[in-house]
Enzyme design. Structure first.
Site, PDB file in Angstrom:
ATOM      1  N   GLU A 241      47.569  31.556  39.076  1.00  0.00           N
ATOM      2  CA  GLU A 241      46.377  31.511  39.926  1.00  0.00           C
ATOM      3  C   GLU A 241      45.617  32.834  39.838  1.00  0.00           C
ATOM      4  O   GLU A 241      44.392  32.867  39.796  1.00  0.00           O
ATOM      5  CB  GLU A 241      46.754  31.163  41.367  1.00  0.00           C
ATOM      6  CG  GLU A 241      47.102  29.692  41.452  1.00  0.00           C
ATOM      7  CD  GLU A 241      47.658  29.259  42.789  1.00  0.00           C
ATOM      8  OE1 GLU A 241      46.939  29.338  43.784  1.00  0.00           O
ATOM      9  OE2 GLU A 241      48.825  28.813  42.814  1.00  0.00           O
ATOM     10  N   GLU A 242      46.370  33.930  39.807  1.00  0.00           N
ATOM     11  CA  GLU A 242      45.742  35.252  39.674  1.00  0.00           C
ATOM     12  C   GLU A 242      44.889  35.306  38.407  1.00  0.00           C
ATOM     13  O   GLU A 242      43.740  35.754  38.424  1.00  0.00           O
ATOM     14  CB  GLU A 242      46.849  36.324  39.629  1.00  0.00           C
ATOM     15  CG  GLU A 242      46.341  37.689  39.235  1.00  0.00           C
ATOM     16  CD  GLU A 242      47.321  38.828  39.560  1.00  0.00           C
ATOM     17  OE1 GLU A 242      48.332  38.598  40.235  1.00  0.00           O
ATOM     18  OE2 GLU A 242      47.037  39.965  39.129  1.00  0.00           O
ATOM     19  N   ARG A 243      45.448  34.813  37.297  1.00  0.00           N
ATOM     20  CA  ARG A 243      44.743  34.931  36.009  1.00  0.00           C
ATOM     21  C   ARG A 243      43.533  34.008  35.945  1.00  0.00           C
ATOM     22  O   ARG A 243      42.500  34.374  35.375  1.00  0.00           O
ATOM     23  CB  ARG A 243      45.730  34.680  34.864  1.00  0.00           C
ATOM     24  CG  ARG A 243      46.658  35.874  34.723  1.00  0.00           C
ATOM     25  CD  ARG A 243      47.870  35.672  33.861  1.00  0.00           C
ATOM     26  NE  ARG A 243      48.736  36.853  34.022  1.00  0.00           N
ATOM     27  CZ  ARG A 243      50.030  36.905  33.766  1.00  0.00           C
ATOM     28  NH1 ARG A 243      50.644  35.817  33.315  1.00  0.00           N
ATOM     29  NH2 ARG A 243      50.716  38.002  33.950  1.00  0.00           N
ATOM     30  N   LEU A 246      40.904  35.743  38.104  1.00  0.00           N
ATOM     31  CA  LEU A 246      40.316  36.903  37.430  1.00  0.00           C
ATOM     32  C   LEU A 246      39.334  36.466  36.349  1.00  0.00           C
ATOM     33  O   LEU A 246      38.284  37.078  36.160  1.00  0.00           O
ATOM     34  CB  LEU A 246      41.423  37.781  36.819  1.00  0.00           C
ATOM     35  CG  LEU A 246      42.264  38.570  37.826  1.00  0.00           C
ATOM     36  CD1 LEU A 246      43.454  39.232  37.152  1.00  0.00           C
ATOM     37  CD2 LEU A 246      41.419  39.631  38.538  1.00  0.00           C
ATOM     38  N   GLY A 363      46.646  42.422  36.112  1.00  0.00           N
ATOM     39  CA  GLY A 363      47.070  41.010  36.128  1.00  0.00           C
ATOM     40  C   GLY A 363      47.764  40.603  34.840  1.00  0.00           C
ATOM     41  O   GLY A 363      47.844  39.422  34.515  1.00  0.00           O
TER      42      GLY A 363
END
Ligand SMILES: Cc1cc2nc3c(=O)[nH]c(=O)nc-3n(C[C@H](O)[C@H](O)[C@H](O)COP(=O)(O)OP(=O)(O)OC[C@H]3O[C@@H](n4cnc5c(N)ncnc54)[C@H](O)[C@@H]3O)c2cc1C
Length: 383
Positions: A241-243, A246, A363
């Protein structure tokens, strides 16, 4: 990705929020080296923007992940990468595991106030000697009665000086490195926890990044997210989800860079014609716009798969890799066409040039993305 009226409405709300509540203050915050996370989060919480995919029981809206991607993309209109990254930490980096695997107790105590915008969250994984190699972290949590005692140090933590709590990856046993870790929620007011000085960075200057120290920090075992020993796996999932966040959140930044450059190069004249009138310049900008659309398509494809419940590790890593490479290309090429003006600090393109550099590092670096893609291509020798 099919956009419904609901997606469009969300996009409009987030775009307007960014344009009215963040963009006008960008310069002031960059100079101050920090932005008011609590104030901004509270306003966003009041608009139901901080829990789009989260459990409605704790104040979330419970929508599917396509709405998160729309949210991340629309946030680009805020034109301040620091604030955008900090908001992403709150919504897509520090809280997904808490939402999916947390107990009722910690969701009530930490997730609900994060969604309402009363709490600022931070994710504490990296350490001075463990960044890319997450499995090698040294911070430990030892059991003592019903509590854990945490010792160690985290590094590069976004939102650190303003955070109300940290989602911390720690070693909780002597098991193998992929099975000895847990994610634990640690309130920043806990005795023994201290935050170091803000790190002076070349970009993302309005974002507070700092080390966090744990000296015999005692928290209840009930603050652990999910099963003991499952922390590494949960964090790897949380990284997807972070990637995606971003990646999606840089699309508008790149689009704006190209648009601003077209505008400048149309006005600016040399040798009796506008700079844009040179095919070499115009073609380059057209090429970058094409690359940007390809990245957007890849991001939407990864999002569709994620919504369908499929594993997106490879696609999310590809999108993150491509976004890091592309934002460097876009900002570098655009800056060049501004001539000397591109080398000044108070220029949107030069700010993106500095801020965008982080995309290939934070990340998970480009090299780590390539490593993950290789693994999923099944091209690495089997151990
Ligand atoms: C502004 C900023 C904000 C951040 N925010 C957070 C946060 O909120 N929370 C958090 O936990 N972390 C955060 N980080 C940390 C970030 O995730 C790490 O910096 C990143 O993962 C890289 O780790 P490292 O800096 O230790 O680099 P290293 O791991 O030391 O890597 C150095 C270089 O070696 C390369 N490398 C490493 N291993 C290999 C390999 N096997 N093959 C080829 N090359 C390799 C890397 O790609 C890199 O180019 C942040 C970092 C910055 C700069």
């Amino acid at each position: 990705m099919k956009f419904t009226d609901e997606h469009d409405a969300l996009y409009k709300t987030v775009k307007e929020f960014g344009e009215n509540e963040i963009k006008p203050f960008s310069e002031e915050w960059e100079k101050a080296g920090i932005y008011p996370a609590h104030e901004i989060f509270k306003k966003m919480g009041d608009l139901d923007l901080l829990g789009i995919t989260k459990d409605p029981k704790y104040g979330g809206t419970g929508l599917d992940y396509s709405f998160s991607v729309v949210f991340a993309e629309a946030l680009g209109h805020a034109c301040n990468a620091s604030a955008i990254m900090s908001i992403g930490v709150q919504t897509d980096m520090a809280t997904p595991a808490l939402d999916k695997y947390g107990s009722d107790l910690i969701k009530k105590e930490f997730l609900a106030p994060s969604i309402s915008g009363d709490y600022v969250a931070a994710l504490a994984v990296s350490e001075p000697n463990s960044g890319s190699d997450v499995a090698s972290i040294k911070t430990s949590a030892k059991k003592d009665g019903d509590d854990y005692i945490i010792n160690g140090q985290k590094m590069w933590i976004t939102n650190a000086t303003q955070a109300d709590y940290f989602c911390v990856l720690v070693n909780t046993s002597n098991d193998s490195v992929h099975h000895n870790k847990s994610l634990i929620v640690v309130p920043s007011s806990t005795p023994g926890l201290s935050v170091g000085d803000k790190i002076d960075k070349i970009g993302m200057r309005a974002s507070d990044t700092a080390p966090v120290y744990f000296d015999n920090v005692r928290v209840p075992q009930a603050y652990r997210i999910g099963e003991e020993g499952a922390g590494f796996t949960m964090q790897m999932k949380q990284f997807q989800e972070e990637r995606l966040f971003l990646t999606a959140s840089t699309l508008i930044a790149m689009e704006n860079c190209i648009k601003d450059t077209i505008e400048y190069c149309t006005e600016r004249k040399a040798f009796g014609k506008s700079i844009l009138d040179n095919q070499v310049v115009h073609f380059r900008l057209a090429e970058l716009q094409t690359e940007l659309e390809a990245l957007r398509a890849l991001t939407y494809k990864a999002c569709d798969r994620f919504v369908d419940g499929k594993d997106v590790t490879m696609l999310a890593s590809m999108a993150k890799l491509k976004s890091g490479r592309l934002i460097r290309e876009v900002t570098d090429s655009c800056l060049q066409y501004w001539g000397g003006m591109g080398f000044t600090t108070e220029n949107p393109v030069s700010q993106q040039y500095r801020d965008g550099r982080l995309q290939s590092i934070g990340g998970g670096t480009d090299e780590i993305m390539l490593q993950i893609i290789c693994k999923h291509m099944d091209t690495l020798p089997k151990k």
